[in-house]
Write a protein that holds these residues in place. Structure first.
Motif, PDB file in Angstrom:
ATOM      1  N   MET A   1     -14.365  -9.612  14.908  1.00  0.00           N
ATOM      2  CA  MET A   1     -13.428  -8.521  14.828  1.00  0.00           C
ATOM      3  C   MET A   1     -12.990  -8.370  13.372  1.00  0.00           C
ATOM      4  O   MET A   1     -12.630  -9.332  12.727  1.00  0.00           O
ATOM      5  N   ASP A   2     -13.055  -7.124  12.914  1.00  0.00           N
ATOM      6  CA  ASP A   2     -12.715  -6.849  11.524  1.00  0.00           C
ATOM      7  C   ASP A   2     -11.608  -5.792  11.489  1.00  0.00           C
ATOM      8  O   ASP A   2     -11.675  -4.782  12.196  1.00  0.00           O
ATOM      9  N   ILE A   3     -10.606  -6.028  10.688  1.00  0.00           N
ATOM     10  CA  ILE A   3      -9.487  -5.098  10.572  1.00  0.00           C
ATOM     11  C   ILE A   3      -9.651  -4.305   9.289  1.00  0.00           C
ATOM     12  O   ILE A   3      -9.842  -4.877   8.223  1.00  0.00           O
ATOM     13  N   GLU A   4      -9.587  -2.995   9.388  1.00  0.00           N
ATOM     14  CA  GLU A   4      -9.621  -2.138   8.212  1.00  0.00           C
ATOM     15  C   GLU A   4      -8.182  -1.986   7.717  1.00  0.00           C
ATOM     16  O   GLU A   4      -7.410  -1.187   8.227  1.00  0.00           O
ATOM     17  N   TRP A   5      -7.824  -2.786   6.724  1.00  0.00           N
ATOM     18  CA  TRP A   5      -6.445  -2.856   6.255  1.00  0.00           C
ATOM     19  C   TRP A   5      -5.992  -1.549   5.615  1.00  0.00           C
ATOM     20  O   TRP A   5      -4.806  -1.191   5.707  1.00  0.00           O
ATOM     21  N   GLY A   6      -6.883  -0.830   5.004  1.00  0.00           N
ATOM     22  CA  GLY A   6      -6.529   0.454   4.410  1.00  0.00           C
ATOM     23  C   GLY A   6      -6.104   1.475   5.466  1.00  0.00           C
ATOM     24  O   GLY A   6      -5.114   2.190   5.311  1.00  0.00           O
ATOM     25  N   SER A   7      -6.864   1.525   6.554  1.00  0.00           N
ATOM     26  CA  SER A   7      -6.520   2.437   7.649  1.00  0.00           C
ATOM     27  C   SER A   7      -5.216   2.020   8.320  1.00  0.00           C
ATOM     28  O   SER A   7      -4.385   2.859   8.663  1.00  0.00           O
ATOM     29  N   LEU A   8      -5.039   0.719   8.505  1.00  0.00           N
ATOM     30  CA  LEU A   8      -3.811   0.213   9.104  1.00  0.00           C
ATOM     31  C   LEU A   8      -2.605   0.539   8.229  1.00  0.00           C
ATOM     32  O   LEU A   8      -1.555   0.954   8.723  1.00  0.00           O
ATOM     33  N   GLY A   9      -2.759   0.395   6.921  1.00  0.00           N
ATOM     34  CA  GLY A   9      -1.677   0.746   6.000  1.00  0.00           C
ATOM     35  C   GLY A   9      -1.378   2.234   6.014  1.00  0.00           C
ATOM     36  O   GLY A   9      -0.223   2.644   5.926  1.00  0.00           O
ATOM     37  N   GLY A  10      -2.419   3.058   6.141  1.00  0.00           N
ATOM     38  CA  GLY A  10      -2.218   4.501   6.231  1.00  0.00           C
ATOM     39  C   GLY A  10      -1.460   4.906   7.482  1.00  0.00           C
ATOM     40  O   GLY A  10      -0.557   5.744   7.431  1.00  0.00           O
ATOM     41  N   VAL A  11      -1.809   4.295   8.599  1.00  0.00           N
ATOM     42  CA  VAL A  11      -1.100   4.569   9.848  1.00  0.00           C
ATOM     43  C   VAL A  11       0.346   4.117   9.742  1.00  0.00           C
ATOM     44  O   VAL A  11       1.269   4.818  10.179  1.00  0.00           O
ATOM     45  N   LEU A  12       0.574   2.963   9.147  1.00  0.00           N
ATOM     46  CA  LEU A  12       1.937   2.466   8.956  1.00  0.00           C
ATOM     47  C   LEU A  12       2.749   3.411   8.078  1.00  0.00           C
ATOM     48  O   LEU A  12       3.895   3.740   8.401  1.00  0.00           O
ATOM     49  N   GLY A  13       2.161   3.890   6.995  1.00  0.00           N
ATOM     50  CA  GLY A  13       2.859   4.804   6.090  1.00  0.00           C
ATOM     51  C   GLY A  13       3.216   6.125   6.753  1.00  0.00           C
ATOM     52  O   GLY A  13       4.336   6.616   6.619  1.00  0.00           O
ATOM     53  N   VAL A  14       2.259   6.705   7.472  1.00  0.00           N
ATOM     54  CA  VAL A  14       2.515   7.975   8.144  1.00  0.00           C
ATOM     55  C   VAL A  14       3.560   7.794   9.240  1.00  0.00           C
ATOM     56  O   VAL A  14       4.475   8.617   9.388  1.00  0.00           O
ATOM     57  N   SER A  15       3.458   6.721  10.005  1.00  0.00           N
ATOM     58  CA  SER A  15       4.432   6.463  11.071  1.00  0.00           C
ATOM     59  C   SER A  15       5.831   6.283  10.506  1.00  0.00           C
ATOM     60  O   SER A  15       6.803   6.829  11.038  1.00  0.00           O
ATOM     61  N   LEU A  16       5.953   5.535   9.439  1.00  0.00           N
ATOM     62  CA  LEU A  16       7.250   5.323   8.809  1.00  0.00           C
ATOM     63  C   LEU A  16       7.813   6.624   8.260  1.00  0.00           C
ATOM     64  O   LEU A  16       8.996   6.928   8.427  1.00  0.00           O
ATOM     65  N   GLY A  17       6.962   7.419   7.624  1.00  0.00           N
ATOM     66  CA  GLY A  17       7.402   8.699   7.075  1.00  0.00           C
ATOM     67  C   GLY A  17       7.874   9.665   8.145  1.00  0.00           C
ATOM     68  O   GLY A  17       8.932  10.296   8.005  1.00  0.00           O
ATOM     69  N   ILE A  18       7.122   9.788   9.226  1.00  0.00           N
ATOM     70  CA  ILE A  18       7.503  10.689  10.312  1.00  0.00           C
ATOM     71  C   ILE A  18       8.793  10.204  10.976  1.00  0.00           C
ATOM     72  O   ILE A  18       9.659  11.008  11.338  1.00  0.00           O
TER      73      ILE A  18
END
Length: 84
Positions: A1-18
């Motif tokens: 299992m591999d985590i794409e940290w860039g995508s996870l950070g993007g989702v975190l940023g958008v969620s926090l912003g919204i």
């Protein structure tokens, strides 16, 4: 299992912003609603020598727009979560 940290950070940023935007919009709606009620209680009264007849209506309209925006964001989030 591999985590794409860039995508996870993007989702975190958008969620926090919204989340911040929805909280601010709801707070502005509450403030506008209370201002509309305050103008309604003293309808026709002057404040600092200026007559504010339509201010209660404008404040109520701003409150409704803020609440509608919050509702739209919540409905869109639910639409994203619930599969078709």
């Amino acid at each position: 299992m591999d985590i794409e940290w860039g995508s996870l950070g993007g989702v975190l940023g958008v969620s926090l912003g919204i989340t911040v935007v929805v909280v601010v919009m709801f707070s502005l709606g509450i403030a506008a609603w209370s201002r509309a009620e305050a103008y309604g209680e003293r309808s026709g009264a002057t404040r600092r020598g200026v007559l504010h007849r339509g201010s209660g209506t404008v404040a109520a309209a701003i409150a409704m727009v803020c609440f509608a925006a919050c509702l739209a964001v919540a409905a869109y989030g639910i639409d994203l979560i619930i599969p078709d």
